[in-house]
Design an enzyme around this catalytic site. Structure first.
Site, PDB file in Angstrom:
ATOM      1  N   SER A 262       1.656  -5.402 -17.585  1.00  0.00           N
ATOM      2  CA  SER A 262       1.061  -5.371 -16.254  1.00  0.00           C
ATOM      3  C   SER A 262      -0.422  -5.025 -16.433  1.00  0.00           C
ATOM      4  O   SER A 262      -0.937  -5.057 -17.558  1.00  0.00           O
ATOM      5  CB  SER A 262       1.791  -4.327 -15.403  1.00  0.00           C
ATOM      6  OG  SER A 262       1.264  -4.329 -14.106  1.00  0.00           O
TER       7      SER A 262
ATOM      8  N   ALA B 288       0.837  -1.205   0.000  1.00  0.00           N
ATOM      9  CA  ALA B 288       0.000   0.000   0.000  1.00  0.00           C
ATOM     10  C   ALA B 288       0.873   1.257   0.000  1.00  0.00           C
ATOM     11  O   ALA B 288       0.522   2.272  -0.598  1.00  0.00           O
ATOM     12  CB  ALA B 288      -0.922  -0.003   1.220  1.00  0.00           C
TER      13      ALA B 288
ATOM     14  N   LYS C 164      -8.107 -11.954  -9.242  1.00  0.00           N
ATOM     15  CA  LYS C 164      -6.700 -11.577  -9.449  1.00  0.00           C
ATOM     16  C   LYS C 164      -5.866 -12.368  -8.450  1.00  0.00           C
ATOM     17  O   LYS C 164      -5.872 -12.078  -7.254  1.00  0.00           O
ATOM     18  CB  LYS C 164      -6.520 -10.070  -9.278  1.00  0.00           C
ATOM     19  CG  LYS C 164      -5.128  -9.624  -9.635  1.00  0.00           C
ATOM     20  CD  LYS C 164      -5.051  -8.114  -9.698  1.00  0.00           C
ATOM     21  CE  LYS C 164      -3.660  -7.655 -10.079  1.00  0.00           C
ATOM     22  NZ  LYS C 164      -2.621  -8.064  -9.146  1.00  0.00           N
TER      23      LYS C 164
END
Ligand code: NAD
Length: 337
Positions: free
Chosen positions: A83, A35, A117
């Site tokens: 990506s 994060a 994911k």
């Protein structure tokens, strides 16, 4: 922010992110929480958008992953591995849809395929005449590390494709990951042996794939979900041309790959959001980690038309779950520079 201040901050952020990326991708030993990384990355992106003349080709925003490590042979990907663009909320998801629709305003009927994911490490697999001939890491998206011997230890990856008359060549992309119970067991063993613990299953999977000893890899019981099938154009054999992501997933399954069962076809962005909401809690019952959901336009023709930015496909987006812990170390890290 004034140009001079922005320029100085950009230099600081690049240095921080480059150091963190090296620790994360090359050493498999992250130095900061994801994060925190994401927050610093977004700050850099924001400053570069405001001051485009300050963008340099070596900025972390301009590349995927990291260069291959030197202990493995570097191989060029036949098709680059990109990506995924991230969205962290509904507004960003809607902005993404508006962006691709601006490129094709005439398209009124379309579908999204939603997938979990998987929080692991991307692999590129090459099959020739039905046989696995190469397994490679994503690396920087153009060049990866050749790790075929390690890939051959993963039971969910077929060494020979199922079915007769496979095309002379095909490429499969997917995610290698460590199930949570295996991850915990590995860390327990490392603790007993006085070795450094892996920070999370993703780094443990990446570190395992890049082990020089394939026997250690085999013992660690990596798993794999396939999510992309690239067929050569106009190939003979029994595999018909693919038209959609959904049929690609089904085809992967019939070729002998493990494909995540929790996929779903959505007609609207609201359905994508519902899928995301559902899995934001149900994922806690899965035996592996997921860090979001991925929405992909189903039509491969539309995907081909929309193409890629320098880093991302325009036809897919990762809707990420919020970090479990607030990025408390941002302040500390930014001051250290
Ligand atoms: P990403 O993990 O956000 O998303 C792209 C990857 O998702 C693909 O390469 C693929 O491997 C994977 N994926 C999983 N399931 C998929 C599916 N169903 N379909 C398609 N792809 C799927 O992007 P990234 O470039 O691999 O990594 C960026 C992330 O790494 C950031 O979120 C960042 O927090 C983290 N990071 C952390 C540090 C750190 O120091 N903590 C450093 C660098 C990067």
């Amino acid at each position: 922010m004034a140009a001079a201040d922005a320029s100085q901050r950009i230099v600081e952020l690049r240095q921080l992110l480059q150091t963190a990326s090296y620790a994360y991708y090359v050493l498999d030993a992250p130095q900061m929480e994801d994060a925190v990384y994401d927050q610093l990355y977004r700050e850099l992106q924001g400053l570069e958008t405001q001051h485009p003349t300050l963008i340099t080709p070596d900025s972390p925003t301009q590349r995927v992953g990291a260069r291959p490590a030197t202990q493995f042979v570097s191989v060029q990907h036949h098709i680059p591995l990109y990506s995924l663009e991230n969205a962290f909320n509904e507004g960003e998801l809607r902005a993404w849809e508006e962006r691709w629709q601006r490129l094709r305003p005439d398209i009124t009927s379309f579908e999204y395929v939603c997938e979990l994911k998987i929080d692991g490490s991307a692999l590129a697999l090459t099959y020739e005449n039905g046989l696995l001939v190469r397994g490679a890491t994503r690396g920087d998206g153009t060049m990866g590390e050749e790790i075929t011997q390690n890939v051959r230890t993963i039971r969910a990856i077929p060494l020979r494709l199922q079915g007769e008359h496979p095309p002379s060549r095909l490429e499969v992309r997917g995610e290698a990951f460590l199930p949570l119970d295996v991850f915990q067991q590995i860390n327990q063993e490392r603790e007993q042996a006085g070795e450094a613990l892996f920070a999370n299953p993703r780094n443990a999977a990446a570190g395992t794939l890049r082990q020089l000893d394939a026997q250690i890899v085999a013992r660690r019981r990596l798993d794999f979900f396939a999510y992309t099938l690239h067929l050569p154009a106009r190939e003979g054999g029994e595999i018909p041309d693919l038209t959609s992501q959904w049929s690609g997933l089904e085809r992967l399954q019939s070729l002998g790959f493990r494909v995540n069962p929790h996929r779903c076809c959505c007609q609207t962005l609201q359905e994508v959001l519902d899928y995301y909401d559902r899995w934001s809690t149900e994922r806690l019952n899965l035996p592996y980690l997921t860090d979001g959901v991925v929405a992909k336009l189903n039509s491969l023709a539309l995907q081909a038309e929309l193409g890629f930015t320098q880093k991302f496909p325009r036809w897919a987006i990762a809707l990420k779950y919020p970090a479990e812990e607030a990025p408390t170390r941002v302040q500390q890290i930014t001051i250290q520079v």
